[in-house]
Write an enzyme that holds these catalytic residues in place. Structure first.
Site, mmCIF file in Angstrom:
data_model
loop_
_atom_site.group_PDB
_atom_site.id
_atom_site.type_symbol
_atom_site.label_atom_id
_atom_site.label_comp_id
_atom_site.label_asym_id
_atom_site.label_seq_id
_atom_site.Cartn_x
_atom_site.Cartn_y
_atom_site.Cartn_z
ATOM 1 N N TYR A 152 0.821 -1.119 0.126
ATOM 2 C CA TYR A 152 -0.085 0.046 -0.186
ATOM 3 C C TYR A 152 0.939 0.609 -0.114
ATOM 4 C CZ TYR A 152 -2.809 3.406 2.148
ATOM 5 O OH TYR A 152 -4.562 4.842 2.038
HETATM 6 N N1 LIG Z 1 -9.724 6.824 5.387
HETATM 7 C C1 LIG Z 1 -8.267 7.822 5.749
HETATM 8 O O1 LIG Z 1 -7.955 7.778 6.767
HETATM 9 C C2 LIG Z 1 -6.913 7.500 4.577
HETATM 10 C C3 LIG Z 1 -5.593 7.197 5.291
HETATM 11 C C4 LIG Z 1 -4.530 8.064 4.441
HETATM 12 C C5 LIG Z 1 -5.120 7.430 2.975
HETATM 13 N N2 LIG Z 1 -6.356 6.999 2.267
HETATM 14 C C6 LIG Z 1 -7.581 6.695 1.123
HETATM 15 O O2 LIG Z 1 -8.189 7.865 0.869
HETATM 16 C C7 LIG Z 1 -8.606 6.934 -0.245
HETATM 17 C C8 LIG Z 1 -10.213 6.909 0.038
HETATM 18 O O3 LIG Z 1 -10.239 6.165 1.397
HETATM 19 P P1 LIG Z 1 -11.813 5.285 2.174
HETATM 20 O O4 LIG Z 1 -11.234 5.369 3.554
HETATM 21 O O5 LIG Z 1 -12.592 6.512 1.728
HETATM 22 O O6 LIG Z 1 -11.864 3.998 1.293
HETATM 23 P P2 LIG Z 1 -13.047 3.280 1.835
HETATM 24 O O7 LIG Z 1 -12.516 2.023 1.476
HETATM 25 O O8 LIG Z 1 -13.969 3.461 2.658
HETATM 26 O O9 LIG Z 1 -13.523 3.706 0.815
HETATM 27 C C9 LIG Z 1 -13.076 3.276 -0.698
HETATM 28 C C10 LIG Z 1 -14.029 3.367 -2.079
HETATM 29 O O10 LIG Z 1 -13.213 2.991 -3.932
HETATM 30 C C11 LIG Z 1 -13.781 2.056 -3.782
HETATM 31 N N3 LIG Z 1 -12.582 0.857 -4.872
HETATM 32 C C12 LIG Z 1 -11.818 0.003 -4.082
HETATM 33 N N4 LIG Z 1 -11.245 -0.197 -5.596
HETATM 34 C C13 LIG Z 1 -11.730 -0.066 -6.194
HETATM 35 C C14 LIG Z 1 -11.335 -0.528 -7.593
HETATM 36 N N5 LIG Z 1 -10.785 -1.339 -8.429
HETATM 37 N N6 LIG Z 1 -12.131 0.271 -8.770
HETATM 38 C C15 LIG Z 1 -13.236 1.358 -8.565
HETATM 39 N N7 LIG Z 1 -13.198 1.852 -6.996
HETATM 40 C C16 LIG Z 1 -13.027 0.670 -5.853
HETATM 41 C C17 LIG Z 1 -14.271 0.879 -2.880
HETATM 42 O O11 LIG Z 1 -15.574 0.353 -3.298
HETATM 43 C C18 LIG Z 1 -14.944 2.002 -2.194
HETATM 44 O O12 LIG Z 1 -16.461 2.419 -2.404
HETATM 45 C C19 LIG Z 1 -8.446 5.790 -0.733
HETATM 46 O O13 LIG Z 1 -7.234 6.172 -1.626
HETATM 47 C C20 LIG Z 1 -6.727 5.736 0.716
HETATM 48 O O14 LIG Z 1 -6.013 4.299 -0.155
HETATM 49 C C21 LIG Z 1 -7.657 7.350 3.290
#
Ligand SMILES: NC(=O)c1ccc[n+]([C@@H]2O[C@H](COP(=O)([O-])OP(=O)(O)OC[C@H]3O[C@@H](n4cnc5c(N)ncnc54)[C@H](O)[C@@H]3O)[C@@H](O)[C@H]2O)c1
Length: 252
Positions: free
Chosen positions: A155
């Site tokens: 990741y």
């Molecule tokens: N939540 C945090 O604190 C945090 C921290 C650092 C980075 N991020 C990044 O922020 C972004 C959103 O994170 P989140 O916490 O909302 O995650 P989440 O898992 O709650 O939501 C991610 C969404 O992406 C969709 N998804 C996954 N794989 C996919 C694919 N191959 N094609 C299309 N859609 C796809 C999922 O169905 C989901 O709706 C991500 O890139 C994550 O890495 C989040």
């Protein structure tokens, strides 16, 4: 009048979490939003929510790691809205809690395909639509990458690859008026809820790094920063990463 009136946006991973919050806020500001997600039900639900609030949206089921599906999603957006001005690459298959020596090809592939390759496919596919009159691209990195978070190798590497292509594209596309930036968010989402459940001690320890004592809210805390980044406020900012994390990265 909204700040994004007349603009069209694609937000990937917008079925839930941070992507959903961003889609809702861009639509609130007048953008027509293509809600892209691998899960058709959650994509439809976000699009419905936008329309219920008086905005305009279409839901598109798409695995961002498959180029033909990305090309179809971009074509469907252009067909529905006539232009593509804003791209937010949020989708990511989040796989962690694995030591480097135990990482498999499959885990690394799934992470890179959904994160880096999806971001790359959408950037390349949207470029022809932005080349003539400019555009705004926001990609999503992570402090797991900038910090080198233990047990999150695939990741972390994926997220740093995304930040690298963000900087390169910013250099190449500045002359077209295309701004390419990244965020590293920290927000309570279904993904973080699952992590809190599986690794309660790690989650509790992580809170010590938050000067504000909490994870952000996708719609209230993360999306407004992205709104600024896709608006004219960021016309002279490109190639940058904004840590939208309540200061968590400052204390580490
Ligand atoms: N939540 C945090 O604190 C945090 C921290 C650092 C980075 N991020 C990044 O922020 C972004 C959103 O994170 P989140 O916490 O909302 O995650 P989440 O898992 O709650 O939501 C991610 C969404 O992406 C969709 N998804 C996954 N794989 C996919 C694919 N191959 N094609 C299309 N859609 C796809 C999922 O169905 C989901 O709706 C991500 O890139 C994550 O890495 C989040």
């Amino acid at each position: 009048m909204g700040r994004l009136e007349g603009k069209s946006a694609i937000v990937t991973g917008a079925g839930q979490g941070i992507g959903r919050g961003i889609a809702l806020v861009l639509a609130r500001e007048g953008a027509r939003v293509a809600v892209v997600d691998i899960n058709p039900d959650t994509a439809a639900s976000t699009a419905k929510e936008i329309e219920a609030r008086g905005g305009r949206a279409i839901a598109i089921r798409c695995d961002v790691g498959i180029r033909s599906e990305v090309d179809s999603a971009i074509a469907a957006t252009a067909e529905a809205f006539g232009s593509i001005d804003i791209l937010v690459n949020d989708a990511q298959r989040i796989i962690g809690e694995i030591n480097v020596e135990d990482l498999t090809d499959d885990v690394v592939h799934q992470s890179m395909q959904s994160g880096f390759m999806g971001t790359f496919y959408f950037m390349q596919g949207c470029f022809p639509y932005m080349r003539a009159s400019g555009g705004k691209i926001v990609n999503v990195g992570s402090a797991a990458g900038t910090d080198g978070m233990a047990r999150w190798g695939a990741y972390a590497a994926t997220k740093e690859a995304i930040r690298a292509i963000t900087r390169v594209a910013a250099k190449e596309w500045g002359k077209y008026g295309i701004n390419v930036n990244a965020i590293c968010p920290a927000s309570m989402t279904p993904a973080i809820e699952a992590w809190r459940k599986n690794c309660p001690d790690d989650y509790a320890a992580s809170l010590a790094h938050f000067p504000m004592g909490r994870y952000g809210d996708p719609e209230k805390d993360i999306a407004p920063a992205v709104l600024a980044m896709v608006s004219s406020d960021f016309d002279f900012v490109t190639g940058q990463t904004v840590m939208v994390d309540g200061g968590a990265s400052v204390l580490r």
